[in-house]
Design an enzyme around this catalytic site. Structure first.
Site, PDB file in Angstrom:
ATOM      1  N   ARG A 278     -20.377 -13.916  24.747  1.00 53.57           N
ATOM      2  CA  ARG A 278     -18.911 -13.957  24.626  1.00 53.57           C
ATOM      3  C   ARG A 278     -18.350 -13.426  23.314  1.00 53.57           C
ATOM      4  O   ARG A 278     -17.164 -13.178  23.215  1.00 53.57           O
ATOM      5  CB  ARG A 278     -18.422 -15.399  24.844  1.00 53.57           C
ATOM      6  CG  ARG A 278     -18.417 -15.796  26.296  1.00 53.57           C
ATOM      7  CD  ARG A 278     -18.189 -17.271  26.468  1.00 53.57           C
ATOM      8  NE  ARG A 278     -19.297 -18.019  25.892  1.00 53.57           N
ATOM      9  CZ  ARG A 278     -19.499 -19.323  26.061  1.00 53.57           C
ATOM     10  NH1 ARG A 278     -18.646 -20.026  26.773  1.00 53.57           N
ATOM     11  NH2 ARG A 278     -20.538 -19.928  25.523  1.00 53.57           N
TER      12      ARG A 278
ATOM     13  N   ASP B 173     -30.479 -16.318  32.602  1.00 53.76           N
ATOM     14  CA  ASP B 173     -30.380 -17.668  32.053  1.00 53.76           C
ATOM     15  C   ASP B 173     -31.635 -18.425  32.445  1.00 53.76           C
ATOM     16  O   ASP B 173     -32.313 -18.034  33.401  1.00 53.76           O
ATOM     17  CB  ASP B 173     -29.136 -18.390  32.582  1.00 53.76           C
ATOM     18  CG  ASP B 173     -28.849 -19.653  31.773  1.00 53.76           C
ATOM     19  OD1 ASP B 173     -28.238 -19.531  30.705  1.00 53.76           O
ATOM     20  OD2 ASP B 173     -29.281 -20.743  32.189  1.00 53.76           O
TER      21      ASP B 173
ATOM     22  N   TYR C 253     -32.579 -30.682  32.119  1.00 52.91           N
ATOM     23  CA  TYR C 253     -31.336 -30.421  32.872  1.00 52.91           C
ATOM     24  C   TYR C 253     -31.424 -30.954  34.299  1.00 52.91           C
ATOM     25  O   TYR C 253     -30.471 -31.488  34.837  1.00 52.91           O
ATOM     26  CB  TYR C 253     -31.041 -28.924  32.917  1.00 52.91           C
ATOM     27  CG  TYR C 253     -30.564 -28.355  31.599  1.00 52.91           C
ATOM     28  CD1 TYR C 253     -29.304 -28.692  31.094  1.00 52.91           C
ATOM     29  CD2 TYR C 253     -31.350 -27.477  30.869  1.00 52.91           C
ATOM     30  CE1 TYR C 253     -28.861 -28.155  29.889  1.00 52.91           C
ATOM     31  CE2 TYR C 253     -30.904 -26.939  29.668  1.00 52.91           C
ATOM     32  CZ  TYR C 253     -29.665 -27.286  29.179  1.00 52.91           C
ATOM     33  OH  TYR C 253     -29.225 -26.763  27.999  1.00 52.91           O
TER      34      TYR C 253
ATOM     35  N   ARG D 231     -29.680 -14.802  22.392  1.00 56.78           N
ATOM     36  CA  ARG D 231     -28.322 -14.750  22.964  1.00 56.78           C
ATOM     37  C   ARG D 231     -27.510 -13.598  22.393  1.00 56.78           C
ATOM     38  O   ARG D 231     -26.331 -13.752  22.090  1.00 56.78           O
ATOM     39  CB  ARG D 231     -27.559 -16.054  22.684  1.00 56.78           C
ATOM     40  CG  ARG D 231     -28.194 -17.292  23.266  1.00 56.78           C
ATOM     41  CD  ARG D 231     -27.727 -17.502  24.690  1.00 56.78           C
ATOM     42  NE  ARG D 231     -28.123 -18.829  25.131  1.00 56.78           N
ATOM     43  CZ  ARG D 231     -27.300 -19.842  25.260  1.00 56.78           C
ATOM     44  NH1 ARG D 231     -26.028 -19.696  24.992  1.00 56.78           N
ATOM     45  NH2 ARG D 231     -27.755 -21.003  25.662  1.00 56.78           N
TER      46      ARG D 231
ATOM     47  N   ARG E  71     -16.948 -10.488  32.213  1.00 54.29           N
ATOM     48  CA  ARG E  71     -16.899 -11.872  32.698  1.00 54.29           C
ATOM     49  C   ARG E  71     -15.590 -12.218  33.395  1.00 54.29           C
ATOM     50  O   ARG E  71     -15.512 -13.219  34.104  1.00 54.29           O
ATOM     51  CB  ARG E  71     -17.165 -12.837  31.540  1.00 54.29           C
ATOM     52  CG  ARG E  71     -18.631 -13.017  31.224  1.00 54.29           C
ATOM     53  CD  ARG E  71     -19.354 -13.941  32.200  1.00 54.29           C
ATOM     54  NE  ARG E  71     -19.188 -15.341  31.811  1.00 54.29           N
ATOM     55  CZ  ARG E  71     -18.502 -16.220  32.505  1.00 54.29           C
ATOM     56  NH1 ARG E  71     -17.912 -15.881  33.622  1.00 54.29           N
ATOM     57  NH2 ARG E  71     -18.401 -17.452  32.070  1.00 54.29           N
TER      58      ARG E  71
HETATM   59  O1  CP3 Z   1     -30.343 -13.756  24.572  1.00 57.81           O
HETATM   60  C1  CP3 Z   1     -29.719 -13.122  25.451  1.00 57.81           C
HETATM   61  O2  CP3 Z   1     -28.838 -12.291  25.200  1.00 57.81           O
HETATM   62  C2  CP3 Z   1     -30.112 -13.367  26.895  1.00 57.81           C
HETATM   63  C3  CP3 Z   1     -29.265 -14.272  27.529  1.00 57.81           C
HETATM   64  C4  CP3 Z   1     -29.513 -15.757  27.640  1.00 57.81           C
HETATM   65  C5  CP3 Z   1     -28.566 -16.591  28.276  1.00 57.81           C
HETATM   66  N1  CP3 Z   1     -29.107 -17.837  28.383  1.00 57.81           N
HETATM   67  C6  CP3 Z   1     -27.244 -16.158  28.784  1.00 57.81           C
HETATM   68  C7  CP3 Z   1     -26.132 -17.123  28.710  1.00 57.81           C
HETATM   69  C8  CP3 Z   1     -30.623 -16.546  27.299  1.00 57.81           C
HETATM   70  C9  CP3 Z   1     -31.895 -16.164  26.561  1.00 57.81           C
HETATM   71  C10 CP3 Z   1     -30.330 -17.857  27.772  1.00 57.81           C
HETATM   72  C11 CP3 Z   1     -31.278 -18.979  27.664  1.00 57.81           C
HETATM   73  C12 CP3 Z   1     -30.775 -20.351  27.781  1.00 57.81           C
HETATM   74  N2  CP3 Z   1     -29.823 -20.844  28.643  1.00 57.81           N
HETATM   75  C13 CP3 Z   1     -31.301 -21.431  27.042  1.00 57.81           C
HETATM   76  C14 CP3 Z   1     -32.425 -21.347  26.057  1.00 57.81           C
HETATM   77  C15 CP3 Z   1     -31.983 -20.717  24.802  1.00 57.81           C
HETATM   78  C16 CP3 Z   1     -31.257 -21.621  23.872  1.00 57.81           C
HETATM   79  O3  CP3 Z   1     -30.100 -21.300  23.570  1.00 57.81           O
HETATM   80  O4  CP3 Z   1     -31.851 -22.614  23.410  1.00 57.81           O
HETATM   81  C17 CP3 Z   1     -30.597 -22.585  27.432  1.00 57.81           C
HETATM   82  C18 CP3 Z   1     -30.810 -23.975  26.892  1.00 57.81           C
HETATM   83  C19 CP3 Z   1     -29.685 -22.208  28.451  1.00 57.81           C
HETATM   84  C20 CP3 Z   1     -28.742 -23.061  29.208  1.00 57.81           C
HETATM   85  C21 CP3 Z   1     -27.343 -22.644  28.967  1.00 57.81           C
HETATM   86  N3  CP3 Z   1     -26.728 -21.561  29.574  1.00 57.81           N
HETATM   87  C22 CP3 Z   1     -26.411 -23.184  28.027  1.00 57.81           C
HETATM   88  C23 CP3 Z   1     -26.658 -24.386  27.158  1.00 57.81           C
HETATM   89  C24 CP3 Z   1     -25.238 -22.390  28.099  1.00 57.81           C
HETATM   90  C25 CP3 Z   1     -23.974 -22.505  27.249  1.00 57.81           C
HETATM   91  C26 CP3 Z   1     -22.788 -23.077  27.943  1.00 57.81           C
HETATM   92  C27 CP3 Z   1     -21.498 -22.629  27.291  1.00 57.81           C
HETATM   93  O5  CP3 Z   1     -20.592 -22.215  28.023  1.00 57.81           O
HETATM   94  O6  CP3 Z   1     -21.392 -22.687  26.055  1.00 57.81           O
HETATM   95  C28 CP3 Z   1     -25.475 -21.394  29.058  1.00 57.81           C
HETATM   96  C29 CP3 Z   1     -24.534 -20.323  29.423  1.00 57.81           C
HETATM   97  C30 CP3 Z   1     -24.913 -18.977  28.990  1.00 57.81           C
HETATM   98  N4  CP3 Z   1     -26.123 -18.411  29.212  1.00 57.81           N
HETATM   99  C31 CP3 Z   1     -24.078 -18.045  28.319  1.00 57.81           C
HETATM  100  C32 CP3 Z   1     -24.843 -16.876  28.150  1.00 57.81           C
HETATM  101  C33 CP3 Z   1     -24.414 -15.574  27.524  1.00 57.81           C
HETATM  102  C34 CP3 Z   1     -22.639 -18.349  27.889  1.00 57.81           C
HETATM  103  C35 CP3 Z   1     -21.629 -17.312  28.248  1.00 57.81           C
HETATM  104  C36 CP3 Z   1     -21.032 -17.292  29.614  1.00 57.81           C
HETATM  105  O7  CP3 Z   1     -20.790 -18.325  30.245  1.00 57.81           O
HETATM  106  O8  CP3 Z   1     -20.757 -16.152  30.017  1.00 57.81           O
END
Ligand code: CP3
Length: 344
Positions: free
Chosen positions: A29, A74, A149, A25, A38
């Site tokens: 943000r 994602d 999910y 990640r 965003r």
């Molecule tokens: O690593 C990177 O920079 C690549 C980007 C990346 C995202 N999601 C972008 C993202 C990666 C590798 C993921 C994988 C992902 N997504 C996982 C597996 C990795 C892990 O953390 O265990 C999971 C479980 C998800 C599902 C998901 N998507 C969650 C739980 C969330 C967070 C929700 C929140 O708002 O806190 C997301 C949203 C998400 N995916 C964001 C980003 C940068 C949050 C920022 C936003 O909404 O712009």
């Protein structure tokens, strides 16, 4: 051509000049530039615009000096591309409009082809490999984490619905896992064909299962995924959270690199899985908020536990948090790169 291949060398357990480092990640943000983008685009819209998505992928590479880029996307992106109604809700996570509860929904899942379902992902990869001088990591969520999910409909604490589904409908569960596994394998291979030099399979939530349940209900579907990627020659990283009790079982899948969260010490993880793997990890993400001298001690402790063995890729034990500062992450990269990996 790559100017810096120490990440790929470490994946293959070859000698490196410095320990490679990148962060799960690493785009997100915590970056002012990301927050600005965003304001105009949702997360999924970023993924659907290759120019914007490539720019977001490049941000942390330039800003932090990490040794690998990870495709910005994602784990829900391919499911949305298949037509499932899923949104990423701010501060919640993925939410499905119609959670999977019936066999007909599983039967109705279409076969996956990235060129049709998510052409913009492949286009982003093609742009990135032209621009990058470090390797590009592609990724996918593993079937159990995706299914959690899809069945729960949203993030969960106890995994009650998905585990109940697994226990009570093993036949339908098998169909769901098989379909997801076929999708994930195809998707990862297509990412490699488009130019990704390595891939990571995130089974983030599988640590919520017992070892016996993991081996019965999840692992059989994982072998073909890892095998399909290995056949391309690109290294595979396999990662889950809270998987100390599963490391030996997961190692049986033979990924090139095992990702370890911060709860298991790196030397202990290596002892469990044996010397035939590279290891990725595993600074406690919250250590990034510690005072500089505490952070430095914790970074050094991880490096010391890696013990100058070939095949250590430095990372956090889980993802970057939105509250982290760019400067603290830059400091971690500097500390890792300053560490002398060769015997002196
Ligand atoms: O690593 C990177 O920079 C690549 C980007 C990346 C995202 N999601 C972008 C993202 C990666 C590798 C993921 C994988 C992902 N997504 C996982 C597996 C990795 C892990 O953390 O265990 C999971 C479980 C998800 C599902 C998901 N998507 C969650 C739980 C969330 C967070 C929700 C929140 O708002 O806190 C997301 C949203 C998400 N995916 C964001 C980003 C940068 C949050 C920022 C936003 O909404 O712009």
């Amino acid at each position: 051509m790559l100017k810096n291949d120490r990440f790929l060398r470490a994946c293959r357990r070859q000698a490196v000049d410095r320990t490679p480092v990148w962060f799960m990640r690493q785009a997100g943000r915590y970056q002012p530039e990301y927050r600005q983008i965003r304001e105009k685009y949702t997360l999924m819209e970023i993924c659907e615009h290759p120019d914007v998505c490539a720019e977001v992928t490049l941000l942390p590479v330039r800003q932090l000096g990490v040794d690998a880029a990870i495709l910005f996307s994602d784990i829900m992106t391919p499911l949305r591309g298949m037509g499932l109604k899923v949104d990423i809700v701010e501060n919640v996570g993925p939410v499905f409009e119609e959670p999977i509860v019936r066999e007909e929904q599983v039967s109705a899942l279409p076969p996956f082809d990235a060129e049709e379902a998510v052409p913009y992902v492949l286009e982003t990869i093609r742009i990135l490999v032209r621009e990058l001088d470090v390797p590009l990591i592609g990724f996918a969520g593993a079937p159990f984490t995706l299914a959690s999910y899809m069945v729960e409909g949203r993030p969960t604490r106890d995994y009650r619905k998905v585990k109940t589904f697994m226990y009570s409908e093993p036949r339908v569960w098998g169909q769901l896992m098989e379909k997801l596994a076929a999708m994930v394998a195809r998707y990862l291979v297509q990412q490699v064909e488009a130019g990704c030099q390595a891939v990571q399979v995130f089974d983030s939530w599988v640590g919520n299962l017992t070892r016996a349940d993991y081996e019965t209900y999840v692992r059989p579907y994982m072998y073909p995924i890892i095998e399909a990627v290995r056949a391309t020659g690109a290294p595979v990283i396999h990662f889950g959270v809270n998987t100390g009790h599963l490391l030996a079982s997961m190692a049986d899948l033979r990924p090139d690199v095992m990702g370890v969260d911060w709860r298991t010490d790196l030397d202990e993880a290596w002892r469990i899985i044996g010397p035939d793997f590279a290891v990725q990890g595993n600074l406690d993400p919250v250590a990034v908020f510690a005072p500089p001298e505490v952070l430095e001690a914790k970074v050094t402790d991880v490096l010391r536990r890696a013990g100058r063995r070939p095949g250590h890729i430095f990372n956090l034990g889980h993802g970057v948090m939105p509250q982290m500062s760019v400067s603290a992450l830059q400091r971690v990269v500097e500390l890792v790169h300053a560490y002398e990996v060769r015997e002196v």
